[in-house]
Write an enzyme that holds these catalytic residues in place. Structure first.
Site, PDB file in Angstrom:
ATOM      1  N   TYR A 187      23.448  33.151 -18.456  1.00  0.00           N
ATOM      2  CA  TYR A 187      22.554  31.928 -18.200  1.00  0.00           C
ATOM      3  C   TYR A 187      22.977  30.922 -19.479  1.00  0.00           C
ATOM      4  CZ  TYR A 187      19.022  28.721 -19.315  1.00  0.00           C
ATOM      5  OH  TYR A 187      18.250  27.465 -19.883  1.00  0.00           O
TER       6      TYR A 187
ATOM      7  N   THR B 255      19.297  23.812 -23.959  1.00  0.00           N
ATOM      8  CA  THR B 255      18.403  24.663 -24.503  1.00  0.00           C
ATOM      9  C   THR B 255      18.963  25.240 -25.870  1.00  0.00           C
ATOM     10  OG1 THR B 255      17.765  26.976 -23.939  1.00  0.00           O
ATOM     11  CG2 THR B 255      19.866  26.444 -22.872  1.00  0.00           C
ATOM     12  N   ASP B 256      18.039  25.715 -26.574  1.00  0.00           N
ATOM     13  CA  ASP B 256      18.484  26.476 -27.696  1.00  0.00           C
ATOM     14  C   ASP B 256      19.308  27.596 -27.530  1.00  0.00           C
ATOM     15  OD1 ASP B 256      16.309  28.067 -26.722  1.00  0.00           O
ATOM     16  OD2 ASP B 256      15.206  28.115 -28.522  1.00  0.00           O
ATOM     17  N   GLU B 257      19.015  28.167 -26.235  1.00  0.00           N
ATOM     18  CA  GLU B 257      19.994  29.607 -26.064  1.00  0.00           C
ATOM     19  C   GLU B 257      21.593  29.359 -26.245  1.00  0.00           C
ATOM     20  OE1 GLU B 257      18.542  32.051 -22.893  1.00  0.00           O
ATOM     21  OE2 GLU B 257      16.607  31.501 -23.069  1.00  0.00           O
TER      22      GLU B 257
ATOM     23  N   LYS C 116      24.797  27.328 -19.626  1.00  0.00           N
ATOM     24  CA  LYS C 116      24.106  26.020 -20.038  1.00  0.00           C
ATOM     25  C   LYS C 116      25.305  25.533 -21.107  1.00  0.00           C
ATOM     26  CE  LYS C 116      20.784  24.436 -19.586  1.00  0.00           C
ATOM     27  NZ  LYS C 116      20.514  23.311 -18.450  1.00  0.00           N
TER      28      LYS C 116
HETATM   29  P1  NAD Z   1      12.987  25.805 -13.337  1.00  0.00           P
HETATM   30  O1  NAD Z   1      13.712  27.056 -12.930  1.00  0.00           O
HETATM   31  O2  NAD Z   1      11.556  25.784 -13.264  1.00  0.00           O
HETATM   32  O3  NAD Z   1      13.242  24.536 -12.517  1.00  0.00           O
HETATM   33  C1  NAD Z   1      14.526  24.331 -11.887  1.00  0.00           C
HETATM   34  C2  NAD Z   1      14.664  23.429 -10.829  1.00  0.00           C
HETATM   35  O4  NAD Z   1      15.858  22.989 -10.644  1.00  0.00           O
HETATM   36  C3  NAD Z   1      13.979  23.768  -9.481  1.00  0.00           C
HETATM   37  O5  NAD Z   1      13.132  22.852  -9.083  1.00  0.00           O
HETATM   38  C4  NAD Z   1      15.141  24.110  -8.666  1.00  0.00           C
HETATM   39  O6  NAD Z   1      14.734  23.897  -7.303  1.00  0.00           O
HETATM   40  C5  NAD Z   1      16.094  23.149  -8.972  1.00  0.00           C
HETATM   41  N1  NAD Z   1      17.646  23.679  -8.694  1.00  0.00           N
HETATM   42  C6  NAD Z   1      18.150  24.755  -9.094  1.00  0.00           C
HETATM   43  N2  NAD Z   1      19.397  24.567  -8.560  1.00  0.00           N
HETATM   44  C7  NAD Z   1      19.645  23.147  -8.209  1.00  0.00           C
HETATM   45  C8  NAD Z   1      20.739  22.677  -7.444  1.00  0.00           C
HETATM   46  N3  NAD Z   1      21.882  23.188  -7.226  1.00  0.00           N
HETATM   47  N4  NAD Z   1      20.718  21.340  -7.120  1.00  0.00           N
HETATM   48  C9  NAD Z   1      19.419  20.773  -7.205  1.00  0.00           C
HETATM   49  N5  NAD Z   1      18.170  21.349  -7.750  1.00  0.00           N
HETATM   50  C10 NAD Z   1      18.242  22.510  -8.257  1.00  0.00           C
HETATM   51  O7  NAD Z   1      13.465  25.222 -14.785  1.00  0.00           O
HETATM   52  P2  NAD Z   1      12.755  24.837 -15.905  1.00  0.00           P
HETATM   53  O8  NAD Z   1      12.180  26.046 -16.633  1.00  0.00           O
HETATM   54  O9  NAD Z   1      11.746  23.768 -15.625  1.00  0.00           O
HETATM   55  O10 NAD Z   1      13.827  24.248 -16.769  1.00  0.00           O
HETATM   56  C11 NAD Z   1      14.411  22.950 -16.591  1.00  0.00           C
HETATM   57  C12 NAD Z   1      15.671  22.616 -17.372  1.00  0.00           C
HETATM   58  O11 NAD Z   1      15.179  22.719 -18.626  1.00  0.00           O
HETATM   59  C13 NAD Z   1      16.841  23.626 -17.121  1.00  0.00           C
HETATM   60  O12 NAD Z   1      18.028  22.767 -17.370  1.00  0.00           O
HETATM   61  C14 NAD Z   1      16.536  24.709 -18.271  1.00  0.00           C
HETATM   62  O13 NAD Z   1      17.814  25.198 -18.767  1.00  0.00           O
HETATM   63  C15 NAD Z   1      16.119  23.545 -19.188  1.00  0.00           C
HETATM   64  N6  NAD Z   1      15.172  24.262 -20.436  1.00  0.00           N
HETATM   65  C16 NAD Z   1      14.332  25.163 -20.125  1.00  0.00           C
HETATM   66  C17 NAD Z   1      13.512  25.664 -20.904  1.00  0.00           C
HETATM   67  C18 NAD Z   1      12.353  26.373 -20.751  1.00  0.00           C
HETATM   68  O14 NAD Z   1      11.859  27.375 -21.771  1.00  0.00           O
HETATM   69  N7  NAD Z   1      11.989  26.796 -19.587  1.00  0.00           N
HETATM   70  C19 NAD Z   1      13.655  25.467 -22.393  1.00  0.00           C
HETATM   71  C20 NAD Z   1      14.854  24.412 -22.862  1.00  0.00           C
HETATM   72  C21 NAD Z   1      15.808  24.079 -21.965  1.00  0.00           C
HETATM   73  O1  TDX Z   2       8.229  40.277 -18.367  1.00  0.00           O
HETATM   74  C1  TDX Z   2       8.863  40.029 -19.323  1.00  0.00           C
HETATM   75  N1  TDX Z   2       8.646  40.705 -20.651  1.00  0.00           N
HETATM   76  C2  TDX Z   2       9.345  40.221 -21.756  1.00  0.00           C
HETATM   77  O2  TDX Z   2       9.181  41.173 -22.911  1.00  0.00           O
HETATM   78  C3  TDX Z   2       9.577  38.708 -19.443  1.00  0.00           C
HETATM   79  C4  TDX Z   2       9.806  37.749 -18.467  1.00  0.00           C
HETATM   80  C5  TDX Z   2       9.896  38.449 -20.503  1.00  0.00           C
HETATM   81  N2  TDX Z   2      10.054  39.213 -21.638  1.00  0.00           N
HETATM   82  C6  TDX Z   2      10.451  38.432 -23.119  1.00  0.00           C
HETATM   83  C7  TDX Z   2      12.157  38.310 -22.970  1.00  0.00           C
HETATM   84  C8  TDX Z   2      12.250  37.329 -24.201  1.00  0.00           C
HETATM   85  O3  TDX Z   2      12.249  37.722 -25.257  1.00  0.00           O
HETATM   86  O4  TDX Z   2       9.855  37.446 -23.499  1.00  0.00           O
HETATM   87  C9  TDX Z   2      10.629  36.406 -23.834  1.00  0.00           C
HETATM   88  C10 TDX Z   2      10.856  35.288 -23.241  1.00  0.00           C
HETATM   89  O5  TDX Z   2      11.434  35.598 -21.959  1.00  0.00           O
HETATM   90  P1  TDX Z   2      11.534  34.297 -20.626  1.00  0.00           P
HETATM   91  O6  TDX Z   2      10.150  33.709 -20.268  1.00  0.00           O
HETATM   92  O7  TDX Z   2      12.466  35.043 -19.527  1.00  0.00           O
HETATM   93  O8  TDX Z   2      12.367  33.284 -21.553  1.00  0.00           O
HETATM   94  P2  TDX Z   2      13.834  33.658 -22.228  1.00  0.00           P
HETATM   95  O9  TDX Z   2      14.606  34.582 -22.095  1.00  0.00           O
HETATM   96  O10 TDX Z   2      13.465  33.352 -24.012  1.00  0.00           O
HETATM   97  O11 TDX Z   2      14.457  31.832 -21.929  1.00  0.00           O
HETATM   98  C11 TDX Z   2      13.465  30.583 -21.710  1.00  0.00           C
HETATM   99  O12 TDX Z   2      13.839  29.876 -22.894  1.00  0.00           O
HETATM  100  C12 TDX Z   2      15.083  29.074 -22.891  1.00  0.00           C
HETATM  101  C13 TDX Z   2      13.956  29.929 -20.418  1.00  0.00           C
HETATM  102  O13 TDX Z   2      13.416  30.818 -19.263  1.00  0.00           O
HETATM  103  C14 TDX Z   2      15.298  29.511 -20.492  1.00  0.00           C
HETATM  104  O14 TDX Z   2      15.265  28.613 -19.076  1.00  0.00           O
HETATM  105  C15 TDX Z   2      15.095  28.383 -21.607  1.00  0.00           C
HETATM  106  O15 TDX Z   2      16.463  27.775 -21.809  1.00  0.00           O
END
Ligand code: NAD
Ligand code: TDX
Length: 339
Positions: A151, A125-127, A155
Site C-alpha cells: 500500500y 499519506t504519512d506511510e 502511494k
Molecule cells: P477509503 O478506502 O475509505 O475510500 C477510497 C474510495 O476510493 C472509495 O470510495 C472507493 O470506491 C474509491 N476507489 C477505489 N478505487 C478506485 C478507482 N480505481 N477509481 C475510482 N474510485 C476508486 O479510503 P480513505 O481512508 O477515505 O482514504 C482516502 C485517501 O486518503 C486515500 O488516497 C488514502 O491513501 C489517503 N489517506 C488516508 C488516511 C486514513 O487514515 N484513512 C490517511 C492519510 C491519507
Molecule cells: O484489527 C486491527 N488490529 C490492529 O492492531 C487493525 C485493523 C489494525 N491494527 C493496528 C495496525 C496499525 O498499527 O492498528 C493500527 C492502525 O491500523 P489501520 O487502521 O489498518 O491503519 P494503518 O495501517 O495505520 O493505515 C491507515 O493510516 C494511513 C490508513 O488505513 C491508510 O489508508 C493511511 O494512509
C-alpha cells in the site's frame, strides 16, 4: 469553481464533499468513484439531489472515461483521493493497489496536463516515509520516502509521479501527507471502527503483535480543512504534512475507547502481527501550520467520545456495511458492482 473529487464515496472523500458543500456554496462538485467495497453512496445520500453535486460511477484508471469527463467539463481543481487504502488488503493482493493508486494517479495527472487545471491536490499519506524508531524526530517533508507495505509503496509511487509531472510538465501539483484519520463513515475494517463495533457487540478486539505500535491520530474534519487550504493556498510543487501531534500506542487507544464505553479490558485479544508492521508514525506539521495558517481543532478525547456516540446512533449505517446491503443502494442506480 468546478472541482473533480475522486474517491468521494469513501471515508475521507465523503467527509470532504460534505465539507466543501458547506464551506463553498457556489462550487460544483463532480465525484468520480468506482464504488469498490470501500465506496458507499449512502455516505452521501443527504446530498445526492443537491444541484451542486454530480456523481460519476467509474474508474480513475480508465483513461477514456477520465478524458471524456474533461472533454465535457472544464475543471478548475482536482482533489485526488481515490485509492485502495487498507494495508492488510495490500499484503493479501497488491495488484489493485498498483492499478488504482499508481496507474489511476498517472491517468489523472495526464488529463490535468492535457486539459489544464488551477490545482491538482494529491492526497498522500504519512506511510510513504516508512517507520520511525521510538526516539526519532517526527517526519518532516524533507524525510526520504521509505515505504514498507505494498500500500505505502503504491502511494509513494503516486506521490513521486505527481512530483515528476510538476517538474517536467508544470502540472500545478500540491501534495499532502496526513497521519491516521478517525471520524464518521470510516470503513469497519480499520482499527478504530473495529474497536468500537466489537466493543458494542462485546466481541474480542484484535490487537496486532504487542499492541505497542504508535500511530498519530487526527480527526477527519481537521484533515478536510487542511485539504481545502492546501488547494487554496498551497504552492505548486510543495508537500504539506498534516497531523495533530497526537501519538498513541494501539493499546492506549483500545484502553481509552473501552473506558469511555464502560467495557472491560478482557475484550483485548492479542493476535498475530501484520507482516512488515510499521512501528511508529509521527508527523511534524510545522510547515503546514505556518504556510497554510492551519491548526487542528478537535480534541482527541472529545473526538473519540463523539465518534462512539455516532456509531451508536448510526447502527443502521454500519450494519448495512457489515452485511453488504449497502451495495444494493448503489446497484439500484448503477447495476451490478464489480469489486
Ligand atoms: P477509503 O478506502 O475509505 O475510500 C477510497 C474510495 O476510493 C472509495 O470510495 C472507493 O470506491 C474509491 N476507489 C477505489 N478505487 C478506485 C478507482 N480505481 N477509481 C475510482 N474510485 C476508486 O479510503 P480513505 O481512508 O477515505 O482514504 C482516502 C485517501 O486518503 C486515500 O488516497 C488514502 O491513501 C489517503 N489517506 C488516508 C488516511 C486514513 O487514515 N484513512 C490517511 C492519510 C491519507
Ligand atoms: O484489527 C486491527 N488490529 C490492529 O492492531 C487493525 C485493523 C489494525 N491494527 C493496528 C495496525 C496499525 O498499527 O492498528 C493500527 C492502525 O491500523 P489501520 O487502521 O489498518 O491503519 P494503518 O495501517 O495505520 O493505515 C491507515 O493510516 C494511513 C490508513 O488505513 C491508510 O489508508 C493511511 O494512509
Amino acid at each position: 469553481m468546478k472541482i473533480l473529487v475522486t474517491g468521494g464515496a469513501g471515508f475521507i472523500g465523503s467527509n470532504f464533499i460534505h465539507y466543501l458543500l458547506r464551506e463553498h456554496p457556489d462550487w460544483h462538485i463532480v465525484n468520480l468513484d468506482k464504488l469498490t467495497y470501500a465506496g458507499n453512496l449512502e455516505n452521501l445520500s443527504d446530498v445526492q439531489d443537491d444541484p451542486r453535486y454530480t456523481f460519476v460511477h467509474g474508474d480513475v484508471a480508465d483513461r477514456e472515461l477520465v478524458n471524456s469527463l474533461f472533454e465535457q467539463e472544464k475543471f478548475d481543481l482536482i482533489a485526488h483521493l481515490a485509492a485502495e487504502s487498507h494495508v492488510d488488503r495490500s499484503i493479501l493482493d497488491a495488484s489493485p493497489f498498483i492499478e488504482t493508486n499508481v496507474k489511476g494517479t498517472q491517468v489523472l495527472l495526464e488529463a490535468a496536463k492535457q486539459y489544464g487545471v488551477q490545482k491538482f491536490l494529491l492526497v498522500s499519506t504519512d506511510e510513504v516515509y516508512g517507520s520511525l524508531g521510538p526516539d526519532d524526530p517526527a517526519f518532516t517533508e524533507e524525510n526520504p520516502l521509505k515505504p514498507n507495505s505494498p500500500y505505502s509503496a503504491s502511494k509513494a509511487s503516486a506521490d513521486l509521479l505527481a512530483r515528476a509531472y510538476f517538474v517536467t510538465f508544470g502540472v500545478p501539483v500540491v501534495i499532502t501527507r496526513c497521519s491516521n484519520n478517525y471520524g464518521p463513515y470510516q470503513h469497519p475494517e480499520k482499527f478504530i471502527p473495529t474497536i468500537i463495533l466489537n466493543a458494542l457487540a462485546d466481541q474480542p478486539i484484535p490487537v496486532y503483535g504487542d499492541g505497542l505500535n504508535v500511530r498519530d491520530w487526527i480527526h477527519v474534519e481537521d484533515h478536510c480543512r487542511a485539504l481545502d487550504l492546501a488547494m487554496k493556498k498551497g504552492e505548486p510543487g510543495q508537500v504539506y504534512n498534516i497531523g495533530a501531534n497526537n501519538e498513541h500506542t494501539n493499546l492506549d487507544i483500545v484502553r481509552t475507547i473501552l473506558k469511555i464505553m464502560g467495557k472491560p479490558e478482557t475484550l483485548i485479544t492479542f493476535v498475530q502481527d501484520r507482516p512488515g508492521h510499521d512501528r511508529r508514525y509521527a508527523i511534524n506539521p510545522a510547515h503546514t501550520e505556518a504556510a497554510l495558517s492551519w491548526q487542528p481543532s478537535v480534541d482527541f478525547y472529545t473526538g473519540l467520545t463523539d465518534l462512539i456516540a455516532w456509531y451508536t446512533a448510526n447502527r443502521a449505517w454500519w450494519k448495512r456495511v457489515k452485511s453488504g446491503e449497502y451495495r444494493e443502494y448503489a446497484e439500484k442506480w448503477y447495476g451490478a458492482l464489480t469489486s
